[in-house]
Scaffold this motif. Structure first.
Motif, PDB file in Angstrom:
ATOM      1  N   TYR A 171       1.883   2.896   3.370  1.00  0.00           N
ATOM      2  CA  TYR A 171       2.984   2.341   4.155  1.00  0.00           C
ATOM      3  C   TYR A 171       4.334   2.720   3.550  1.00  0.00           C
ATOM      4  N   THR A 172       4.386   2.699   2.227  1.00  0.00           N
ATOM      5  CA  THR A 172       5.627   3.089   1.558  1.00  0.00           C
ATOM      6  C   THR A 172       5.976   4.532   1.876  1.00  0.00           C
ATOM      7  N   ALA A 211       7.226   4.913   5.564  1.00  0.00           N
ATOM      8  CA  ALA A 211       8.582   4.392   5.746  1.00  0.00           C
ATOM      9  C   ALA A 211       9.613   5.308   5.101  1.00  0.00           C
ATOM     10  N   ASP A 264       0.842  -1.191   0.000  1.00  0.00           N
ATOM     11  CA  ASP A 264       0.000   0.000   0.000  1.00  0.00           C
ATOM     12  C   ASP A 264       0.879   1.245   0.000  1.00  0.00           C
TER      13      ASP A 264
END
Length: 475
Positions: free
Chosen positions: A186-187, A190, A183
């Motif tokens: 989330y990338t 991070a 998704d």
């Protein structure tokens, strides 16, 4: 919003279409000829920096090698994977030849702009330096040109620190979602956290990160390309002939023929290697060297690595495969590179390319941040301004990844980069005699048998140079 998009569209057409590329090409050729083909004469000296420095004077400073790797990390990005594919799709295989040509003359331009950045660098607390086009405009041309430095700094922040960082986050998230099903939310989170960790460590942590990331990134991608070339070695002469034949109209791959090849090759090449655009000098100025030209020579190597090595890797992966069809624009950009690589070594390579894109994009993000930080010092040195910029960039990286549509508001990035490039080229033209003065000094010392020429500040008392920044160069 529509009016602004149209306005910046006109600015982009003027800079990238009518003025910037001819200006870059003409100046690159002039710098090459007047300097006596300096980038070729000193080509062998460029590689000495690839090993860690043992010079005692460099201890506690950013080394020439670290500055090189940070600049390589900035130059090498999505343009080397997607941009080359676009150039081939729109300009045919001949575009690759013109990318090579603009890189070879751009090496001279980069040498002069980075040498001047070193000459006019300013000493910073903690044994670091700061410099770049804004500094050599103010201290080289005079304070009456400060308005030009401010224009440059505004464009640098808008294009690189803000716009391009959002696009980099978007590129990583798209690749991760396509190949790994991650998704974008989330990338983005991070990537923003990683970005914050590095940029809050300052230029030393940025340099340390680049020292690890860039060799892995470049060597890993190069090895994959070598595997593809070896697998298709009998086809390599055909591809080389195809590149040259299309470049000169002996064969025609796309409508527009030679014109399309030249236009796409020059534009994509300049966009990728950044020679003359005024971005890399900001990083070149951070290094401790004994002579300004030493870092100029090193930065020429950065252009060579970006285009002659990395861009060529992508070109050979595409042209040695059977996915690319001349004149067919249905498959282009990063998809063309992904599918071409998969056709050679299998579908697993899409994961490999995703990892490469992640490293390419992350190295560009931290590079773009440092450019913005340096530009910010033209306006203020208040610590809070730096914190605001760091947080803003983390937010933009996250939004670029998690909300792909958010990148559409940065339509001004390319036009702003075009303006800052024109400002830099005007300054370079005016300061070229000073650049040649440095080059003559460097050559005279080499001719006298000095293996590592040294900058003697007493020879340049007439220039506005920060003596503290060069106090230990001759020790």
């Amino acid at each position: 919003m529509a009016f602004l998009e149209q306005l910046f569209g006109y600015v982009g057409d003027f800079t990238w279409g009518w003025s910037l590329i001819p200006f870059l090409v003409v100046l690159g050729v002039m710098f090459t000829l007047v300097s006596g083909l300096v980038q070729f004469r000193f080509f062998g000296r460029m590689f000495g920096v690839l090993k860690p420095s043992t010079d005692p004077g460099a201890q506690g400073h950013i080394s020439s090698r670290e500055a090189l790797l940070v600049s390589v990390g900035g130059r090498v990005g999505g343009g080397n994977i997607a941009g080359v594919a676009v150039a081939i799709t729109l300009g045919g295989p001949g575009a690759v030849f013109w990318m090579w040509m603009i890189a070879l003359i751009g090496m001279a331009t980069s040498l002069f702009e980075c040498s001047l950045a070193q000459l006019y660098k300013r000493n910073e607390p903690g044994g670091t330096y700061r410099g770049g086009p804004a500094q050599y405009i103010i201290h080289g041309l005079g304070h009456e040109f400060r308005w030009l430095a401010i224009l440059y700094a505004v464009c640098l922040i808008a294009a690189f620190a803000l716009g391009f960082n959002a696009f980099q986050g978007n590129t990583v998230a798209g690749a991760a979602e396509e190949s790994l099903g991650v998704d974008p939310l989330y990338t983005g989170a991070a990537l923003a956290i990683l970005t914050g960790f590095v940029v809050y460590g300052g230029i030393r942590r940025i340099a340390a990160a680049a020292d690890v990331i860039i060799p892995i990134m470049a060597i890993g991608y190069l090895l994959m390309a070598v595997v593809v070339i070896v697998i298709n070695l009998p086809e390599l002469p055909r591809v080389l002939w195809q590149i040259v034949a299309n470049a000169f109209g002996i064969e025609e791959a796309v409508s527009g023929g030679v014109g399309a090849a030249v236009a796409q090759g020059l534009r994509r090449g300049l966009f990728s290697n950044e020679a003359g655009l005024g971005s890399a000098p900001n990083v070149a100025a951070t290094a401790w060297v004994r002579h300004p030209v030493s870092q100029g020579i090193v930065q020429s190597l950065s252009v060579f690595i970006d285009t002659i090595v990395i861009c060529s890797c992508t070109a050979f992966v595409i042209l040695l495969g059977d996915v690319y069809v001349p004149g067919d624009e249905a498959v282009n950009g990063v998809v063309l590179t992904q599918q071409s690589l998969a056709s050679h070594v299998g579908e697993w390579s899409s994961y490999y390319l995703t990892a490469a894109i992640l490293l390419f994009a992350f190295s560009s993000i931290i590079y773009n941040y440092y450019l913005g930080e340096t530009a910010l010092t033209v306006f203020t040195d208040h610590p809070m301004a730096g914190h605001v910029l760091k947080v803003l960039i983390m937010i933009l990286v996250f939004l670029g990844a998690a909300a792909p549509g958010a990148t559409s508001v940065f339509f001004f990035s390319d036009p702003m980069m075009g303006i800052l490039a024109l400002v830099n080229l005007v300054a370079l033209t005016m300061l070229f005699p000073t650049g040649m003065r440095l080059l003559r000094d460097y050559r005279e010392q080499l001719a006298a048998g000095v293996e590592h020429p040294t900058f003697h500040i007493y020879k340049y008392e007439d220039l506005d140079i920060d003596k503290e920044a060069w106090a230990d160069a001759s020790k």
